[in-house]
Scaffold this active site. Structure first.
Site, PDB file in Angstrom:
ATOM      1  N   ASP A 104      -4.691  11.361  -7.356  1.00 19.44           N
ATOM      2  CA  ASP A 104      -5.984  10.508  -6.963  1.00 19.44           C
ATOM      3  C   ASP A 104      -6.881  11.724  -8.077  1.00 19.44           C
ATOM      4  OD1 ASP A 104      -5.296   9.278  -4.455  1.00 19.44           O
ATOM      5  OD2 ASP A 104      -5.683  11.368  -3.411  1.00 19.44           O
ATOM      6  N   ASP A 134      -6.314   3.972  -3.050  1.00 22.31           N
ATOM      7  CA  ASP A 134      -7.050   4.268  -1.994  1.00 22.31           C
ATOM      8  C   ASP A 134      -8.440   3.221  -2.012  1.00 22.31           C
ATOM      9  OD1 ASP A 134      -5.295   6.112  -1.641  1.00 22.31           O
ATOM     10  OD2 ASP A 134      -6.892   8.158  -2.286  1.00 22.31           O
TER      11      ASP A 134
END
Length: 161
Positions: A104, A134
């Protein structure tokens, strides 16, 4: 970049922040090794079903452009995270197949919640660090919620016939 390293991109509110996420979107995780394996297998099963469902809708000519775009966003996001969890641990030699973490990197410090607020006072609104996968999945799910009547319209047409 090293794990935990960050740098500002736009002022003081958007950062590239290198973290590894062992769970699902926005850093949510559950269980240890068995939870990670179950999550990986669940992702694969859901993506397989969504691909099958989308192809069947297209073959039956029941998929409008909205359905195709929304399901494609969700499938692409899930596939991105599956690929990360499948191979990232192997590449960096810290986890076996299906046990790797997802990288991430996007962190937005949108605004600080006032100290007088009863919940989350002093914290930043939406403190999650996330990736493109995401974002695709989240946008797809939000789009289903917003356009649910158009998205599920083909079901009503099936029932009429």
């Amino acid at each position: 970049m090293s794990l935990g390293e960050s740098f500002p991109v736009l002022g003081n509110w958007f950062y590239i922040y290198f973290v590894e996420n062992e769970g699902i979107a926005f850093g949510i995780s559950f269980g240890e090794n068995i939870g990670k394996l179950l999550l990986s297998l669940l992702r694969i099963a859901v993506v397989t079903f969504l691909i099958y469902y989308l192809i069947s809708l297209i073959k039956k000519q029941q998929a409008n452009w909205l359905v195709v775009v929304i399901l494609s966003l969700i499938i692409a996001g899930a596939l991105g995270n599956i690929i990360d969890s499948m191979v990232y641990g192997i590449i960096w030699r810290y986890a076996p197949f299906l046990y790797g973490h997802v990288v991430d990197m996007f962190y937005f410090k949108l605004f600080r919640i006032p100290d007088w607020s009863p919940l989350f006072s002093g914290e930043y609104f939406f403190p999650a660090i996330f990736n493109v996968a995401d974002a695709c999945t989240t946008i797809g799910i939000i789009a289903i919620i917003i356009w649910n009547k158009k998205f599920f319209n083909h079901k009503k047409e099936e029932l009429k016939n």
